[in-house]
Design a protein around this motif. Structure first.
Motif, PDB file in Angstrom:
ATOM      1  N   TRP A  62       0.836  -1.203   0.000  1.00 52.02           N
ATOM      2  CA  TRP A  62       0.000   0.000   0.000  1.00 52.02           C
ATOM      3  C   TRP A  62       0.875   1.259   0.000  1.00 52.02           C
ATOM      4  CZ3 TRP A  62      -0.938   4.498   2.433  1.00 52.02           C
ATOM      5  CH2 TRP A  62      -2.193   5.092   2.303  1.00 52.02           C
ATOM      6  N   LEU A  63       1.865   1.286   0.874  1.00 50.09           N
ATOM      7  CA  LEU A  63       2.740   2.466   0.986  1.00 50.09           C
ATOM      8  C   LEU A  63       3.524   2.713  -0.300  1.00 50.09           C
ATOM      9  CD1 LEU A  63       3.919   1.855   4.636  1.00 50.09           C
ATOM     10  CD2 LEU A  63       2.700   3.907   3.834  1.00 50.09           C
ATOM     11  N   ARG A  64       4.101   1.660  -0.884  1.00 49.16           N
ATOM     12  CA  ARG A  64       4.864   1.824  -2.135  1.00 49.16           C
ATOM     13  C   ARG A  64       3.946   2.276  -3.269  1.00 49.16           C
ATOM     14  NH1 ARG A  64       7.153  -2.889  -0.267  1.00 49.16           N
ATOM     15  NH2 ARG A  64       6.042  -4.228  -1.766  1.00 49.16           N
ATOM     16  N   SER A  65       2.776   1.674  -3.352  1.00 47.02           N
ATOM     17  CA  SER A  65       1.849   2.005  -4.418  1.00 47.02           C
ATOM     18  C   SER A  65       1.330   3.429  -4.281  1.00 47.02           C
ATOM     19  CB  SER A  65       0.687   1.009  -4.415  1.00 47.02           C
ATOM     20  OG  SER A  65      -0.203   1.289  -5.462  1.00 47.02           O
ATOM     21  N   PHE A  66       0.956   3.807  -3.074  1.00 51.44           N
ATOM     22  CA  PHE A  66       0.459   5.166  -2.832  1.00 51.44           C
ATOM     23  C   PHE A  66       1.508   6.189  -3.262  1.00 51.44           C
ATOM     24  CE2 PHE A  66      -0.577   8.992  -0.542  1.00 51.44           C
ATOM     25  CZ  PHE A  66      -1.959   9.006  -0.431  1.00 51.44           C
ATOM     26  N   ALA A  67       2.754   5.976  -2.851  1.00 49.84           N
ATOM     27  CA  ALA A  67       3.830   6.920  -3.186  1.00 49.84           C
ATOM     28  C   ALA A  67       4.046   7.004  -4.693  1.00 49.84           C
ATOM     29  CB  ALA A  67       5.121   6.504  -2.484  1.00 49.84           C
ATOM     30  N   ALA A  68       3.973   5.857  -5.385  1.00 51.27           N
ATOM     31  CA  ALA A  68       4.217   5.841  -6.833  1.00 51.27           C
ATOM     32  C   ALA A  68       3.042   6.410  -7.621  1.00 51.27           C
ATOM     33  CB  ALA A  68       4.520   4.418  -7.290  1.00 51.27           C
ATOM     34  N   ALA A  69       1.814   6.056  -7.229  1.00 51.48           N
ATOM     35  CA  ALA A  69       0.636   6.447  -8.004  1.00 51.48           C
ATOM     36  C   ALA A  69       0.153   7.858  -7.684  1.00 51.48           C
ATOM     37  CB  ALA A  69      -0.499   5.453  -7.760  1.00 51.48           C
ATOM     38  N   LEU A  70       0.466   8.338  -6.485  1.00 48.49           N
ATOM     39  CA  LEU A  70      -0.079   9.622  -6.029  1.00 48.49           C
ATOM     40  C   LEU A  70       1.018  10.548  -5.496  1.00 48.49           C
ATOM     41  CD1 LEU A  70      -3.064   7.966  -4.166  1.00 48.49           C
ATOM     42  CD2 LEU A  70      -3.229   9.308  -6.276  1.00 48.49           C
ATOM     43  N   PRO A  71       2.024  10.850  -6.322  1.00 46.41           N
ATOM     44  CA  PRO A  71       3.143  11.649  -5.813  1.00 46.41           C
ATOM     45  C   PRO A  71       2.743  13.042  -5.343  1.00 46.41           C
ATOM     46  CG  PRO A  71       3.259  11.461  -8.198  1.00 46.41           C
ATOM     47  CD  PRO A  71       2.158  10.543  -7.742  1.00 46.41           C
ATOM     48  N   SER A  72       1.623  13.574  -5.853  1.00 48.44           N
ATOM     49  CA  SER A  72       1.214  14.920  -5.455  1.00 48.44           C
ATOM     50  C   SER A  72       0.274  14.922  -4.251  1.00 48.44           C
ATOM     51  CB  SER A  72       0.521  15.619  -6.630  1.00 48.44           C
ATOM     52  OG  SER A  72      -0.684  14.944  -6.949  1.00 48.44           O
ATOM     53  N   VAL A  73      -0.092  13.725  -3.757  1.00 48.33           N
ATOM     54  CA  VAL A  73      -1.024  13.635  -2.632  1.00 48.33           C
ATOM     55  C   VAL A  73      -0.242  13.334  -1.357  1.00 48.33           C
ATOM     56  CG1 VAL A  73      -2.981  12.369  -1.653  1.00 48.33           C
ATOM     57  CG2 VAL A  73      -2.920  12.888  -4.106  1.00 48.33           C
ATOM     58  N   ARG A  74      -0.470  14.146  -0.342  1.00 50.36           N
ATOM     59  CA  ARG A  74       0.178  13.949   0.948  1.00 50.36           C
ATOM     60  C   ARG A  74      -0.476  12.771   1.657  1.00 50.36           C
ATOM     61  NH1 ARG A  74      -1.348  14.859   6.047  1.00 50.36           N
ATOM     62  NH2 ARG A  74      -3.339  15.690   5.317  1.00 50.36           N
TER      63      ARG A  74
END
Length: 154
Positions: free
Chosen positions: A23-35
């Motif tokens: 989840w953490l890796r995917s969130f960072a990769a897919a949503l770089p502009s979302v905090r």
């Protein structure tokens, strides 16, 4: 099971931390502009103490490695995240088939308005946008979209 073969199964307690890391890796990769509103430790705790034990959590596993995670809460698809290296290999389609099989009367989900690739994926799977918000109700305070899928009438 070789590296190319992936099993989808219900998550077990022992999968929680690996699923959280996906989840953490995917969130960072897919949503770089979302905090991300929560720390890595908070996300891992949430997976170990809430999502895996209390919700219908599924994982995609190759050998002994979790490469994807999907969480259902009744008819709501709460989470669908794939390890970035595993995107584009059909795992999302397989998870979606499981979700529709588990909830044949329909599904809803939320995704961020910034996540155009998720919107295309869900629309390709028959979901339609039913509501847009300014993000006040989500932890990230990001504008989001509610999608719904209903099976076609016979």
């Amino acid at each position: 099971m070789d590296q190319g073969e992936v099993l989808l199964r219900r998550a077990e307690d022992a999968d929680a931390l690996a699923a959280a890391d996906v989840w953490l890796r995917s969130f960072a990769a897919a949503l770089p502009s979302v905090r991300c509103a929560h720390s890595g430790d908070e996300i891992r705790h949430w997976f170990a103490h809430v999502l895996v034990p209390q919700y219908e959590t599924w994982v995609a596993v190759t050998t002994n490695t979790v490469v994807g995670v999907m969480v259902l809460k009744g008819a709501e698809l709460k989470q669908l995240y794939l390890d970035p290296a595993w995107r584009g290999r059909g795992l999302g389609d397989r998870f979606m088939a499981v979700a529709k099989q588990q909830q044949p009367d329909g599904l809803t989900l939320w995704t961020f308005q910034d996540n155009a690739s998720a919107q295309r994926f869900y629309e390709r799977h028959g979901f339609t946008s039913i509501q847009r918000t300014d993000g006040r109700r989500n932890d990230e305070r990001e504008p989001d979209i509610c999608y719904a899928w209903k099976p076609r009438a016979p």
